[in-house]
Design an enzyme around this catalytic site. Structure first.
Site, PDB file in Angstrom:
ATOM      1  CB  SER A  50      26.497 -29.416  13.064  1.00  0.00           C
ATOM      2  OG  SER A  50      25.781 -29.539  11.867  1.00  0.00           O
ATOM      3  CE1 TYR A  67      27.135 -23.775  12.797  1.00  0.00           C
ATOM      4  CE2 TYR A  67      26.484 -25.360  11.115  1.00  0.00           C
ATOM      5  CZ  TYR A  67      26.441 -24.920  12.413  1.00  0.00           C
ATOM      6  OH  TYR A  67      25.719 -25.612  13.363  1.00  0.00           O
ATOM      7  CE  LYS A  86      28.332 -25.728  15.692  1.00  0.00           C
ATOM      8  NZ  LYS A  86      28.161 -25.242  17.065  1.00  0.00           N
TER       9      LYS A  86
HETATM   10  P1  NAD Z   1      20.267 -20.415  18.087  1.00  0.00           P
HETATM   11  O1  NAD Z   1      20.850 -19.354  17.231  1.00  0.00           O
HETATM   12  O2  NAD Z   1      18.809 -20.390  18.326  1.00  0.00           O
HETATM   13  O3  NAD Z   1      21.018 -20.457  19.496  1.00  0.00           O
HETATM   14  C1  NAD Z   1      22.357 -20.064  19.659  1.00  0.00           C
HETATM   15  C2  NAD Z   1      22.407 -19.032  20.756  1.00  0.00           C
HETATM   16  O4  NAD Z   1      23.756 -18.613  20.957  1.00  0.00           O
HETATM   17  C3  NAD Z   1      21.580 -17.785  20.423  1.00  0.00           C
HETATM   18  O5  NAD Z   1      20.666 -17.577  21.474  1.00  0.00           O
HETATM   19  C4  NAD Z   1      22.607 -16.662  20.337  1.00  0.00           C
HETATM   20  O6  NAD Z   1      22.084 -15.434  20.778  1.00  0.00           O
HETATM   21  C5  NAD Z   1      23.733 -17.198  21.217  1.00  0.00           C
HETATM   22  N1  NAD Z   1      25.070 -16.700  20.887  1.00  0.00           N
HETATM   23  C6  NAD Z   1      25.683 -16.672  19.675  1.00  0.00           C
HETATM   24  N2  NAD Z   1      26.916 -16.150  19.798  1.00  0.00           N
HETATM   25  C7  NAD Z   1      27.107 -15.852  21.119  1.00  0.00           C
HETATM   26  C8  NAD Z   1      28.177 -15.286  21.865  1.00  0.00           C
HETATM   27  N3  NAD Z   1      29.299 -14.878  21.291  1.00  0.00           N
HETATM   28  N4  NAD Z   1      28.010 -15.134  23.193  1.00  0.00           N
HETATM   29  C9  NAD Z   1      26.858 -15.511  23.798  1.00  0.00           C
HETATM   30  N5  NAD Z   1      25.812 -16.038  23.145  1.00  0.00           N
HETATM   31  C10 NAD Z   1      25.933 -16.207  21.810  1.00  0.00           C
HETATM   32  O7  NAD Z   1      20.711 -21.808  17.472  1.00  0.00           O
HETATM   33  P2  NAD Z   1      20.249 -23.274  17.843  1.00  0.00           P
HETATM   34  O8  NAD Z   1      19.537 -23.815  16.678  1.00  0.00           O
HETATM   35  O9  NAD Z   1      19.602 -23.291  19.174  1.00  0.00           O
HETATM   36  O10 NAD Z   1      21.662 -23.982  17.896  1.00  0.00           O
HETATM   37  C11 NAD Z   1      22.358 -24.200  19.115  1.00  0.00           C
HETATM   38  C12 NAD Z   1      23.701 -24.818  18.794  1.00  0.00           C
HETATM   39  O11 NAD Z   1      23.483 -26.037  18.080  1.00  0.00           O
HETATM   40  C13 NAD Z   1      24.596 -23.960  17.901  1.00  0.00           C
HETATM   41  O12 NAD Z   1      25.925 -24.102  18.323  1.00  0.00           O
HETATM   42  C14 NAD Z   1      24.402 -24.578  16.523  1.00  0.00           C
HETATM   43  O13 NAD Z   1      25.529 -24.372  15.701  1.00  0.00           O
HETATM   44  C15 NAD Z   1      24.223 -26.042  16.874  1.00  0.00           C
HETATM   45  N6  NAD Z   1      23.468 -26.780  15.854  1.00  0.00           N
HETATM   46  C16 NAD Z   1      22.251 -26.342  15.474  1.00  0.00           C
HETATM   47  C17 NAD Z   1      21.548 -27.022  14.485  1.00  0.00           C
HETATM   48  C18 NAD Z   1      20.195 -26.541  14.028  1.00  0.00           C
HETATM   49  O14 NAD Z   1      19.741 -26.959  12.979  1.00  0.00           O
HETATM   50  N7  NAD Z   1      19.494 -25.716  14.765  1.00  0.00           N
HETATM   51  C19 NAD Z   1      22.105 -28.163  13.903  1.00  0.00           C
HETATM   52  C20 NAD Z   1      23.356 -28.610  14.334  1.00  0.00           C
HETATM   53  C21 NAD Z   1      24.036 -27.906  15.323  1.00  0.00           C
HETATM   54  C1  UD1 Z   2      21.253 -27.144   6.737  1.00  0.00           C
HETATM   55  C2  UD1 Z   2      22.718 -26.806   6.649  1.00  0.00           C
HETATM   56  C3  UD1 Z   2      23.467 -27.634   7.684  1.00  0.00           C
HETATM   57  C4  UD1 Z   2      22.879 -27.409   9.075  1.00  0.00           C
HETATM   58  C5  UD1 Z   2      21.391 -27.763   9.029  1.00  0.00           C
HETATM   59  C6  UD1 Z   2      20.689 -27.543  10.320  1.00  0.00           C
HETATM   60  C7  UD1 Z   2      23.130 -26.162   4.329  1.00  0.00           C
HETATM   61  C8  UD1 Z   2      23.773 -26.547   3.028  1.00  0.00           C
HETATM   62  N1  UD1 Z   2      23.200 -27.067   5.331  1.00  0.00           N
HETATM   63  O1  UD1 Z   2      21.125 -28.520   6.477  1.00  0.00           O
HETATM   64  O2  UD1 Z   2      24.825 -27.283   7.688  1.00  0.00           O
HETATM   65  O3  UD1 Z   2      23.528 -28.241  10.028  1.00  0.00           O
HETATM   66  O4  UD1 Z   2      20.755 -26.939   8.037  1.00  0.00           O
HETATM   67  O5  UD1 Z   2      20.651 -26.175  10.635  1.00  0.00           O
HETATM   68  O6  UD1 Z   2      22.577 -25.086   4.468  1.00  0.00           O
HETATM   69  N2  UD1 Z   2      14.971 -27.504   1.185  1.00  0.00           N
HETATM   70  C9  UD1 Z   2      14.083 -27.178   0.170  1.00  0.00           C
HETATM   71  N3  UD1 Z   2      13.506 -25.937   0.189  1.00  0.00           N
HETATM   72  C10 UD1 Z   2      13.757 -25.018   1.172  1.00  0.00           C
HETATM   73  C11 UD1 Z   2      14.662 -25.365   2.206  1.00  0.00           C
HETATM   74  C12 UD1 Z   2      15.253 -26.615   2.178  1.00  0.00           C
HETATM   75  O7  UD1 Z   2      13.818 -27.986  -0.724  1.00  0.00           O
HETATM   76  O8  UD1 Z   2      13.207 -23.907   1.126  1.00  0.00           O
HETATM   77  C13 UD1 Z   2      15.555 -28.870   1.204  1.00  0.00           C
HETATM   78  C14 UD1 Z   2      17.066 -28.914   1.167  1.00  0.00           C
HETATM   79  O9  UD1 Z   2      17.538 -28.929  -0.162  1.00  0.00           O
HETATM   80  C15 UD1 Z   2      17.327 -30.230   1.925  1.00  0.00           C
HETATM   81  C16 UD1 Z   2      16.174 -30.302   2.928  1.00  0.00           C
HETATM   82  O10 UD1 Z   2      15.164 -29.447   2.423  1.00  0.00           O
HETATM   83  O11 UD1 Z   2      17.214 -31.307   1.046  1.00  0.00           O
HETATM   84  C17 UD1 Z   2      16.568 -29.828   4.320  1.00  0.00           C
HETATM   85  O12 UD1 Z   2      17.139 -28.535   4.215  1.00  0.00           O
HETATM   86  P1  UD1 Z   2      17.524 -27.670   5.507  1.00  0.00           P
HETATM   87  O13 UD1 Z   2      16.389 -27.657   6.457  1.00  0.00           O
HETATM   88  O14 UD1 Z   2      18.052 -26.362   5.029  1.00  0.00           O
HETATM   89  O15 UD1 Z   2      18.672 -28.523   6.192  1.00  0.00           O
HETATM   90  P2  UD1 Z   2      20.035 -29.084   5.566  1.00  0.00           P
HETATM   91  O16 UD1 Z   2      20.248 -28.586   4.196  1.00  0.00           O
HETATM   92  O17 UD1 Z   2      20.050 -30.555   5.777  1.00  0.00           O
END
Ligand code: NAD
Ligand code: UD1
Length: 340
Positions: A127, A151, A155
């Site tokens: 991430s 978190y 990572k």
């Molecule tokens: P998500 O929560 O929808 O998917 C993660 C999945 O992992 C879930 O289905 C959950 O049930 C499963 N899981 C968690 N712990 C587990 C375990 N111990 N054993 C088996 N399964 C397990 O999240 P996502 O948004 O699809 O994210 C996927 C990956 O990408 C994650 O590693 C997350 O940290 C990373 N990521 C997500 C974002 C985002 O904004 N969505 C951003 C950057 C990185």
């Molecule tokens: C957040 C996480 C980041 C994670 C990413 C994707 C934090 C501090 N960071 O990032 O670690 O990788 O999500 O899952 O939580 N905002 C509003 N109102 C809201 C929600 C968000 O104004 O109700 C603003 C935030 O201040 C930011 C932008 O929208 O400027 C995006 O926010 P968000 O979607 O939560 O993502 P990040 O903060 O970038």
């Protein structure tokens, strides 16, 4: 014939979109997920959309013997995409031990099980949060790693564990650092289904749907053009395609580490995302300006040029398409994957 791919966390948001893409490309897919933050319904819909079957095991990575059982049932697995993990920043600060245990121990179990069965190729979900408060925008892969929450630390630690694993056992791993994944599949059948939306776009679409009262802009006094926070939003389908490209990169370069930012390189402010959603939903979205959220940076955008050059991958969807698809999913599934 294409490989069989093991997808951990494949029932989740990004995992389900990537699984769909893998099936469309002709891969065999084995998904393991403990359903801690997902529903099997997502995978049923993936099968329906593609007309193809996948194999699902409800397995927790914290139970190492169960991972071995899956691998022994599927000797054709050669590559793994590792999505499984907990991902809520605030929750990780409140309960860091749960996050370290789940994300680190789960990954260690997976790596050990893979090593013992000679599976040495992986794509890992990292991430942009590993960059913490970046000093230079856009951020490239050389920027310092300085996470600001548990978190993010999980990572960064997993990235280090992976680098050591590559060095010791000659693995090949692609680490993808996602920026802000949003949107949903064009069908509106799969999408992001948060119990409570912490991220901006799911929150806005729930307000537009009347599920929540109003959107709070977390600060409009940032040093950005309109004062609200700027982020690099990336369509989840583009992100899924980046994983397919990463598997191809592993075929070309089977060992060693490859590290890529996955974003569009273009930033949008909170106010711009609100305007774009307003245009798509065609109904009033109540908005208020509130204080800044602790831990937020003013601006975070990626330099995705390394992924463009090495993976031949480019994001194709613009903000309008991200918002339209998120709204389509929200409108079609007001209760997410639940019946009501
Ligand atoms: P998500 O929560 O929808 O998917 C993660 C999945 O992992 C879930 O289905 C959950 O049930 C499963 N899981 C968690 N712990 C587990 C375990 N111990 N054993 C088996 N399964 C397990 O999240 P996502 O948004 O699809 O994210 C996927 C990956 O990408 C994650 O590693 C997350 O940290 C990373 N990521 C997500 C974002 C985002 O904004 N969505 C951003 C950057 C990185
Ligand atoms: C957040 C996480 C980041 C994670 C990413 C994707 C934090 C501090 N960071 O990032 O670690 O990788 O999500 O899952 O939580 N905002 C509003 N109102 C809201 C929600 C968000 O104004 O109700 C603003 C935030 O201040 C930011 C932008 O929208 O400027 C995006 O926010 P968000 O979607 O939560 O993502 P990040 O903060 O970038």
């Amino acid at each position: 014939m294409l490989n069989t791919i093991l997808v951990t966390g494949g029932a989740g948001y990004i995992g389900s979109h990537t699984t769909l893409c893998l099936l469309e490309k002709g891969y065999e897919v084995v998904v393991i997920d403990n359903l801690a933050n997902a529903s099997k319904e997502s995978l049923k819909r993936v099968e329906k959309l593609t007309g193809k079957k996948l194999t699902f095991f409800e397995v927790d990575l914290l139970h190492e013997t169960d991972i071995h059982k899956v691998l022994s049932c599927h000797p054709n697995i050669r590559q793994v995409i590792h999505f499984a993990g907990l991902k809520a920043v605030g929750e990780s600060t409140d309960d860091p031990l749960r996050y370290y245990h789940n994300n680190l121990t789960g990954t260690l179990h997976l790596l050990r099980a893979l090593e013992s069965t000679n599976i040495r190729q992986m794509v890992f979900s990292s991430s942009a949060t590993v960059y913490g408060y970046p000093t230079t925008i856009p951020v490239n892969e050389h920027a310092p790693i300085q996470p600001t929450n548990p978190y993010g630390h999980t990572k960064a630690m997993i990235e280090q564990i992976i680098l050591d694993t590559i060095a010791a056992y000659n693995w090949g791993v692609v680490i993808l650092r996602y920026f802000n994944p949003v949107g949903a599949h064009a069908s509106g059948e799969i999408g992001e289904d948060p119990a409570y939306p912490n991220n901006l776009l799911p929150y806005i679409t729930q307000v537009a749907a009347g599920v929540r009262e109003k959107v709070t802009i977390f600060g409009d006094d940032y040093p950005t053009p309109d004062g609200s926070g700027v982020r690099d939003y990336i369509h989840v389908v583009d992100l899924a395609h980046a994983h397919i490209a990463a598997l191809g990169a592993l075929d070309k370069q089977p060992t060693g580490a490859q590290l890529y930012n996955v974003g569009t390189g273009k930033g949008y402010s909170v106010k711009e995302v609100l305007e774009a959603t307003q245009a798509v939903v065609d109904r009033p979205i109540p908005v208020e300006v509130g204080p800044r959220r602790a831990g937020d940076v003013a601006e975070l955008t990626s330099d995705p040029s390394r992924a463009h050059a090495a993976l031949g991958w480019n994001a194709k969807h613009d903000l309008k398409e991200m918002v339209r698809s998120a709204w389509h999913w929200q409108s079609k599934n007001p209760h997410g994957y639940r019946k009501q």
